[in-house]
Design a protein around this motif. Structure first.
Motif, PDB file in Angstrom:
ATOM      1  N   GLN A  20       3.231  -3.525  -8.032  1.00 17.34           N
ATOM      2  CA  GLN A  20       4.568  -2.931  -8.101  1.00 17.34           C
ATOM      3  C   GLN A  20       4.875  -2.134  -6.842  1.00 17.34           C
ATOM      4  O   GLN A  20       5.991  -2.189  -6.310  1.00 17.34           O
ATOM      5  CB  GLN A  20       4.666  -2.027  -9.332  1.00 17.34           C
ATOM      6  CG  GLN A  20       6.085  -1.544  -9.640  1.00 17.34           C
ATOM      7  CD  GLN A  20       6.149  -0.724 -10.909  1.00 17.34           C
ATOM      8  OE1 GLN A  20       5.236  -0.760 -11.734  1.00 17.34           O
ATOM      9  NE2 GLN A  20       7.221   0.025 -11.069  1.00 17.34           N
ATOM     10  N   SER A  70       5.715  -4.531  -4.069  1.00 16.22           N
ATOM     11  CA  SER A  70       7.062  -5.079  -4.259  1.00 16.22           C
ATOM     12  C   SER A  70       8.127  -4.073  -3.831  1.00 16.22           C
ATOM     13  O   SER A  70       9.119  -4.436  -3.185  1.00 16.22           O
ATOM     14  CB  SER A  70       7.277  -5.467  -5.724  1.00 16.22           C
ATOM     15  OG  SER A  70       6.428  -6.519  -6.095  1.00 16.22           O
ATOM     16  N   ILE A  71       7.916  -2.810  -4.171  1.00 17.74           N
ATOM     17  CA  ILE A  71       8.871  -1.759  -3.804  1.00 17.74           C
ATOM     18  C   ILE A  71       8.937  -1.613  -2.288  1.00 17.74           C
ATOM     19  O   ILE A  71      10.025  -1.489  -1.705  1.00 17.74           O
ATOM     20  CB  ILE A  71       8.483  -0.427  -4.465  1.00 17.74           C
ATOM     21  CG1 ILE A  71       8.696  -0.515  -5.982  1.00 17.74           C
ATOM     22  CG2 ILE A  71       9.290   0.733  -3.887  1.00 17.74           C
ATOM     23  CD1 ILE A  71       8.118   0.646  -6.755  1.00 17.74           C
ATOM     24  N   ALA A  85      12.023  -2.335   0.315  1.00 18.44           N
ATOM     25  CA  ALA A  85      12.500  -1.295   1.226  1.00 18.44           C
ATOM     26  C   ALA A  85      12.340  -1.707   2.690  1.00 18.44           C
ATOM     27  O   ALA A  85      12.380  -0.870   3.593  1.00 18.44           O
ATOM     28  CB  ALA A  85      11.749   0.012   0.969  1.00 18.44           C
ATOM     29  N   ALA A 117      11.976   5.187  -1.417  1.00 18.51           N
ATOM     30  CA  ALA A 117      11.785   4.104  -2.376  1.00 18.51           C
ATOM     31  C   ALA A 117      10.621   4.392  -3.325  1.00 18.51           C
ATOM     32  O   ALA A 117      10.675   4.036  -4.515  1.00 18.51           O
ATOM     33  CB  ALA A 117      11.537   2.794  -1.641  1.00 18.51           C
ATOM     34  N   LEU A 118       9.579   5.046  -2.809  1.00 26.18           N
ATOM     35  CA  LEU A 118       8.410   5.346  -3.636  1.00 26.18           C
ATOM     36  C   LEU A 118       8.569   6.635  -4.428  1.00 26.18           C
ATOM     37  O   LEU A 118       8.075   6.738  -5.563  1.00 26.18           O
ATOM     38  CB  LEU A 118       7.152   5.443  -2.764  1.00 26.18           C
ATOM     39  CG  LEU A 118       6.710   4.169  -2.042  1.00 26.18           C
ATOM     40  CD1 LEU A 118       5.531   4.481  -1.129  1.00 26.18           C
ATOM     41  CD2 LEU A 118       6.328   3.079  -3.032  1.00 26.18           C
ATOM     42  N   GLY A 143      10.338   7.144 -10.321  1.00 33.53           N
ATOM     43  CA  GLY A 143       9.869   5.956  -9.620  1.00 33.53           C
ATOM     44  C   GLY A 143       8.360   5.795  -9.757  1.00 33.53           C
ATOM     45  O   GLY A 143       7.712   6.397 -10.614  1.00 33.53           O
ATOM     46  N   ILE A 144       7.769   5.003  -8.848  1.00 34.80           N
ATOM     47  CA  ILE A 144       6.363   4.643  -8.975  1.00 34.80           C
ATOM     48  C   ILE A 144       5.434   5.839  -8.773  1.00 34.80           C
ATOM     49  O   ILE A 144       4.416   5.970  -9.471  1.00 34.80           O
ATOM     50  CB  ILE A 144       5.997   3.501  -7.982  1.00 34.80           C
ATOM     51  CG1 ILE A 144       4.588   2.968  -8.279  1.00 34.80           C
ATOM     52  CG2 ILE A 144       6.112   3.968  -6.541  1.00 34.80           C
ATOM     53  CD1 ILE A 144       4.445   2.313  -9.608  1.00 34.80           C
TER      54      ILE A 144
END
Length: 241
Positions: A136, A139-140, A144, A194-195, A200-201
């Motif tokens: 995951q 992918s993130i 980005a 993004a992270l 989020g992740i």
């Protein structure tokens, strides 16, 4: 009479213990070799492992030398021919896309450590058990616009395999374990956002009690993909004119 039964019982117990010891001895002989002590066998395996590692390092150094020589030849031809220069630039571009070139540039570093073993509800789980989270993250980062990604210095490409192997993870055929250090080259602010986005992740990892550290870095180095991919079943498709 009672004494005779006690003696018979002792004899029976002695016979059983003898059989158990005999079975254990045979098992040890089969696993480590007849006449070889376990400590001696361990030393032999350690010596073999050291030899293999030395051979591997020697091969890597030789490959690096040959690649440097090839690069010199390529650059010499480039200086003589503008067409060759154009071809070289195109080749480098595709080698970068395929992951066969060391890259450096700004980006982010995400370090993931297993939860402390004394935490309640941890149940002894670690990042090895969460391959879906690793995929995951990749992918993130790709979404980005990461230009290159590595996990514990193993370059992530379209051919990279990430699989569980006992208590370890195998990435590109190389065994690794916690902590995982994921590096990505790209716009540091975009990659970090993004992270670290809300829920989020990174938030998810922390909710599972993983210890994470996300930082930006201006000079990240990501090594090239080392495995050689051979195409056995596919070939370029020729378009009909």
């Amino acid at each position: 009479m009672k004494k005779k039964s006690e003696i018979a019982s002792l004899i029976l117990v002695s016979v059983i213990l003898g059989l158990i010891l005999s079975i254990q001895f045979k098992t040890v002989n089969k696993s480590v070799g007849e006449g070889v002590l376990p400590t001696q066998r361990a030393q032999e395996l350690a010596a073999d492992l050291k030899k293999v590692k030395q051979e591997r390092d020697a091969q890597i150094n030789r490959i690096t030398e040959l690649e440097s020589e090839i690069e010199k030849y390529e650059k010499n031809e480039i200086d003589k021919n503008s067409y060759a220069e154009s071809l070289y630039k195109d080749t480098m571009k595709y080698r970068m896309l395929a992951g066969y070139v060391d890259l450096e540039g700004p980006g982010i570093i995400l370090e993931i450590n297993d939860p402390p073993s004394d935490l309640e509800f941890s149940n002894g789980y670690g990042v090895v058990d969460q391959l879906d989270l690793i995929l995951q993250i990749v992918s993130i980062l790709n979404a980005a616009d990461a230009e290159a990604i590595s996990i514990n210095d193993q370059r992530y490409t379209s051919f990279t395999e990430i699989v569980r192997a006992g208590d370890h993870i195998e990435i590109n055929g190389v065994s690794t374990s916690s902590p995982l250090v994921i590096k990505a080259i790209g716009n540091p602010n975009t990659l970090e956002s993004a992270l670290a986005i809300k829920r989020g992740i990174v938030w998810q990892l922390k909710s599972y009690n993983y210890m994470t550290l996300l930082t930006q870095d201006k000079e990240i180095t990501i090594p090239k993909y080392r495995k050689v991919k051979e195409f056995k079943y596919s070939e370029p498709s020729e378009e009909n004119s």
